[in-house]
Design a protein around this motif. Structure first.
Motif, PDB file in Angstrom:
ATOM      1  N   ARG A  39       0.777  -1.444   0.022  1.00  0.00           N
ATOM      2  CA  ARG A  39      -0.128  -0.052   0.127  1.00  0.00           C
ATOM      3  C   ARG A  39       0.906   1.130   0.020  1.00  0.00           C
ATOM      4  O   ARG A  39       0.370   2.457  -0.080  1.00  0.00           O
ATOM      5  N   ARG A  40       2.181   1.061   0.161  1.00  0.00           N
ATOM      6  CA  ARG A  40       3.054   2.312   0.287  1.00  0.00           C
ATOM      7  C   ARG A  40       3.200   2.960  -1.130  1.00  0.00           C
ATOM      8  O   ARG A  40       3.478   2.138  -2.308  1.00  0.00           O
ATOM      9  N   ALA A  41       3.127   4.218  -1.189  1.00  0.00           N
ATOM     10  CA  ALA A  41       3.207   4.985  -2.557  1.00  0.00           C
ATOM     11  C   ALA A  41       4.844   4.740  -3.086  1.00  0.00           C
ATOM     12  O   ALA A  41       5.210   4.953  -4.220  1.00  0.00           O
ATOM     13  N   ASP A  42       5.864   4.553  -2.151  1.00  0.00           N
ATOM     14  CA  ASP A  42       7.106   4.567  -2.307  1.00  0.00           C
ATOM     15  C   ASP A  42       7.825   3.157  -2.806  1.00  0.00           C
ATOM     16  O   ASP A  42       8.732   2.679  -2.811  1.00  0.00           O
ATOM     17  N   ASN A  43       6.820   2.243  -2.852  1.00  0.00           N
ATOM     18  CA  ASN A  43       6.878   0.739  -3.290  1.00  0.00           C
ATOM     19  C   ASN A  43       7.772   0.721  -4.658  1.00  0.00           C
ATOM     20  O   ASN A  43       7.130   1.237  -5.664  1.00  0.00           O
ATOM     21  N   ILE A  97      -2.636  -5.350  -6.305  1.00  0.00           N
ATOM     22  CA  ILE A  97      -2.587  -5.583  -5.054  1.00  0.00           C
ATOM     23  C   ILE A  97      -2.622  -4.116  -4.184  1.00  0.00           C
ATOM     24  O   ILE A  97      -2.845  -4.034  -2.799  1.00  0.00           O
ATOM     25  N   ASP A  98      -2.263  -3.106  -4.649  1.00  0.00           N
ATOM     26  CA  ASP A  98      -2.060  -1.809  -3.885  1.00  0.00           C
ATOM     27  C   ASP A  98      -3.289  -1.413  -3.545  1.00  0.00           C
ATOM     28  O   ASP A  98      -3.309  -0.395  -2.590  1.00  0.00           O
ATOM     29  N   ASP A  99      -4.358  -1.843  -4.031  1.00  0.00           N
ATOM     30  CA  ASP A  99      -5.713  -1.459  -3.532  1.00  0.00           C
ATOM     31  C   ASP A  99      -6.314  -2.155  -2.498  1.00  0.00           C
ATOM     32  O   ASP A  99      -7.523  -2.089  -1.928  1.00  0.00           O
TER      33      ASP A  99
END
Length: 150
Positions: A39-43, A97-99
């Motif tokens: 969920r992290r924007a910096d992934n 998977i980010d959602d």
């Protein structure tokens, strides 16, 4: 639970590329890790602001690296760096998977381990539902055919 600060220095994945947050439990044959890095924007695996399910294979591979490092540390050694050489039987139940809200549970089961290679089965769950599974093989640095890459 083993916090990332206990084992992150033992694996080659550093900074934001270290995708797992903690180890819930581990034994000689298996590991259960947990993370919210999806969920992290910096992934670092994100592209076009999306983190696709295929990247769950990297989560499974990192569980192997952490497990191998913990086993090596327990034996008073350092784990050799490994190179992912094969993914088999990969099954993905979602497209991205980010959602997904809440943590991912990453399970790795050591099927075979020698001085030159490891084979694991991995499974990733979200909210108790399997969203990915497969098998992965790693060749260790210094193994025949890999040369000395230290």
């Amino acid at each position: 639970m083993l916090d990332k600060s206990d084992w992150a220095h033992l694996i080659p994945h550093q900074g934001t590329m270290c995708l797992l947050d903690g180890v819930v439990r581990w034994s000689a044959d298996a590991i259960h890790a947990r993370t919210d890095s999806h969920r992290r924007a910096d992934n670092p695996l994100r592209s076009d602001d999306v983190l696709r399910a295929v990247h769950l294979c990297e989560y499974g591979a990192q569980s192997m690296a952490v497990h191998g490092a913990l086993l090596a540390r327990e034996a008073g050694e350092a784990a050799s760096p490994g190179f992912l050489v094969s993914l088999r039987g990969v099954s993905l139940a979602v497209a991205r998977i980010d959602d997904l809200q809440g943590p991912l549970d990453v399970f790795g089961e050591r099927l075979m381990g020698t001085d030159s290679s490891w084979q694991y089965a991995f499974r990733i769950e979200h909210a108790g539902i399997e969203i990915a599974s497969g098998r992965a093989a790693v060749m260790l640095a210094g193994a025949p055919g890999m040369g000395n890459r230290e």
